[in-house]
Design a protein around this motif. Sequence first.
Motif, PDB file in Angstrom:
ATOM      1  N   PHE A  10       0.820  -1.198   0.000  1.00  3.90           N
ATOM      2  CA  PHE A  10       0.000   0.000   0.000  1.00  3.90           C
ATOM      3  C   PHE A  10       0.858   1.254   0.000  1.00  3.90           C
ATOM      4  N   ASN A  11       1.291   1.656  -1.169  1.00  4.60           N
ATOM      5  CA  ASN A  11       1.922   2.964  -1.285  1.00  4.60           C
ATOM      6  C   ASN A  11       0.864   3.959  -1.733  1.00  4.60           C
ATOM      7  N   LYS A  12       1.252   5.210  -1.958  1.00  6.47           N
ATOM      8  CA  LYS A  12       0.267   6.241  -2.289  1.00  6.47           C
ATOM      9  C   LYS A  12      -0.472   5.925  -3.584  1.00  6.47           C
ATOM     10  N   GLU A  13       0.231   5.474  -4.577  1.00  6.65           N
ATOM     11  CA  GLU A  13      -0.388   5.199  -5.870  1.00  6.65           C
ATOM     12  C   GLU A  13      -1.378   4.036  -5.784  1.00  6.65           C
ATOM     13  N   THR A  14      -1.015   3.021  -5.052  1.00  4.95           N
ATOM     14  CA  THR A  14      -1.909   1.867  -4.902  1.00  4.95           C
ATOM     15  C   THR A  14      -3.155   2.250  -4.115  1.00  4.95           C
ATOM     16  N   LEU A  15      -3.005   3.082  -3.093  1.00  5.61           N
ATOM     17  CA  LEU A  15      -4.172   3.533  -2.343  1.00  5.61           C
ATOM     18  C   LEU A  15      -5.107   4.366  -3.212  1.00  5.61           C
ATOM     19  N   LEU A  16      -4.539   5.202  -4.061  1.00  4.54           N
ATOM     20  CA  LEU A  16      -5.377   5.995  -4.966  1.00  4.54           C
ATOM     21  C   LEU A  16      -6.104   5.102  -5.967  1.00  4.54           C
ATOM     22  N   ASP A  17      -5.431   4.078  -6.465  1.00  4.70           N
ATOM     23  CA  ASP A  17      -6.075   3.148  -7.392  1.00  4.70           C
ATOM     24  C   ASP A  17      -7.149   2.311  -6.708  1.00  4.70           C
ATOM     25  N   SER A  18      -6.967   2.022  -5.445  1.00  2.00           N
ATOM     26  CA  SER A  18      -7.924   1.189  -4.720  1.00  2.00           C
ATOM     27  C   SER A  18      -9.154   1.954  -4.256  1.00  2.00           C
ATOM     28  N   THR A  19      -9.088   3.269  -4.241  1.00  2.00           N
ATOM     29  CA  THR A  19     -10.248   4.049  -3.807  1.00  2.00           C
ATOM     30  C   THR A  19     -11.419   3.933  -4.776  1.00  2.00           C
ATOM     31  N   VAL A  20     -11.177   3.449  -5.972  1.00  2.00           N
ATOM     32  CA  VAL A  20     -12.264   3.231  -6.931  1.00  2.00           C
ATOM     33  C   VAL A  20     -13.262   2.225  -6.366  1.00  2.00           C
ATOM     34  N   ASN A  21     -12.798   1.285  -5.574  1.00  2.00           N
ATOM     35  CA  ASN A  21     -13.674   0.259  -5.006  1.00  2.00           C
ATOM     36  C   ASN A  21     -14.452   0.750  -3.786  1.00  2.00           C
ATOM     37  N   LEU A  22     -14.249   1.975  -3.379  1.00  2.00           N
ATOM     38  CA  LEU A  22     -15.027   2.500  -2.264  1.00  2.00           C
ATOM     39  C   LEU A  22     -16.488   2.732  -2.654  1.00  2.00           C
ATOM     40  N   VAL A  23     -16.728   3.093  -3.905  1.00  2.00           N
ATOM     41  CA  VAL A  23     -18.102   3.349  -4.352  1.00  2.00           C
ATOM     42  C   VAL A  23     -18.956   2.087  -4.246  1.00  2.00           C
ATOM     43  N   PRO A  24     -18.544   0.941  -4.834  1.00  2.00           N
ATOM     44  CA  PRO A  24     -19.377  -0.256  -4.658  1.00  2.00           C
ATOM     45  C   PRO A  24     -19.439  -0.738  -3.215  1.00  2.00           C
ATOM     46  N   PHE A  25     -18.370  -0.501  -2.443  1.00  2.00           N
ATOM     47  CA  PHE A  25     -18.392  -0.882  -1.035  1.00  2.00           C
ATOM     48  C   PHE A  25     -19.482  -0.129  -0.286  1.00  2.00           C
ATOM     49  N   PHE A  26     -19.563   1.187  -0.497  1.00  2.00           N
ATOM     50  CA  PHE A  26     -20.582   1.971   0.187  1.00  2.00           C
ATOM     51  C   PHE A  26     -21.987   1.673  -0.333  1.00  2.00           C
ATOM     52  N   LEU A  64     -15.370  -8.169  -2.249  1.00  2.00           N
ATOM     53  CA  LEU A  64     -14.847  -6.912  -2.778  1.00  2.00           C
ATOM     54  C   LEU A  64     -13.593  -6.482  -2.027  1.00  2.00           C
ATOM     55  N   LEU A  65     -13.615  -6.601  -0.701  1.00  2.00           N
ATOM     56  CA  LEU A  65     -12.432  -6.230   0.077  1.00  2.00           C
ATOM     57  C   LEU A  65     -11.258  -7.159  -0.220  1.00  2.00           C
ATOM     58  N   HIS A  66     -11.533  -8.447  -0.345  1.00  2.00           N
ATOM     59  CA  HIS A  66     -10.480  -9.417  -0.658  1.00  2.00           C
ATOM     60  C   HIS A  66      -9.912  -9.162  -2.049  1.00  2.00           C
ATOM     61  N   LEU A  67     -10.771  -8.900  -3.025  1.00  2.00           N
ATOM     62  CA  LEU A  67     -10.319  -8.632  -4.376  1.00  2.00           C
ATOM     63  C   LEU A  67      -9.525  -7.337  -4.460  1.00  2.00           C
ATOM     64  N   THR A  68      -9.931  -6.338  -3.705  1.00  2.00           N
ATOM     65  CA  THR A  68      -9.200  -5.076  -3.688  1.00  2.00           C
ATOM     66  C   THR A  68      -7.802  -5.278  -3.112  1.00  2.00           C
ATOM     67  N   TYR A  69      -7.712  -6.034  -2.030  1.00  2.00           N
ATOM     68  CA  TYR A  69      -6.387  -6.297  -1.439  1.00  2.00           C
ATOM     69  C   TYR A  69      -5.517  -7.119  -2.388  1.00  2.00           C
ATOM     70  N   ALA A  70      -6.092  -8.140  -3.009  1.00  2.00           N
ATOM     71  CA  ALA A  70      -5.308  -8.974  -3.931  1.00  2.00           C
ATOM     72  C   ALA A  70      -4.832  -8.181  -5.143  1.00  2.00           C
ATOM     73  N   THR A  71      -5.679  -7.299  -5.639  1.00  2.99           N
ATOM     74  CA  THR A  71      -5.289  -6.457  -6.778  1.00  2.99           C
ATOM     75  C   THR A  71      -4.192  -5.474  -6.386  1.00  2.99           C
ATOM     76  N   ALA A  72      -4.318  -4.865  -5.214  1.00  2.00           N
ATOM     77  CA  ALA A  72      -3.302  -3.936  -4.747  1.00  2.00           C
ATOM     78  C   ALA A  72      -1.973  -4.644  -4.510  1.00  2.00           C
ATOM     79  N   LYS A  73      -2.048  -5.865  -4.057  1.00  2.00           N
ATOM     80  CA  LYS A  73      -0.832  -6.636  -3.807  1.00  2.00           C
ATOM     81  C   LYS A  73      -0.116  -6.979  -5.113  1.00  2.00           C
ATOM     82  N   ARG A  74      -0.879  -7.270  -6.154  1.00  2.00           N
ATOM     83  CA  ARG A  74      -0.282  -7.643  -7.437  1.00  2.00           C
ATOM     84  C   ARG A  74       0.214  -6.437  -8.208  1.00  2.00           C
ATOM     85  N   VAL A  75      -0.417  -5.282  -8.022  1.00  2.00           N
ATOM     86  CA  VAL A  75      -0.011  -4.073  -8.756  1.00  2.00           C
ATOM     87  C   VAL A  75       1.217  -3.516  -8.077  1.00  2.00           C
TER      88      VAL A  75
END
Length: 75
Positions: A10-26, A64-75
Amino acid sequence: MSRLLDDRVFNKETLLDSTVNLVPFFILLFFLVLFVVATPEGWQDGSYYSIYMITMIISMIWGLLHLTYATAKRV
């Protein structure tokens, strides 16, 4: 929080990319709260439909949370 940002996952760029998944989460969280609060017959009755609906929404949130973490880990 600084430990989370210093980690390679989780660096800054990965956190910014992962915020896209906040909309479906909410959206899922909104429907979960709406179902629990505004169900006319009540969810406490223990009917299979109520349990099934709550389980489905929670499993989608977890997925969704698991997929977001797995995607952030791979990116």
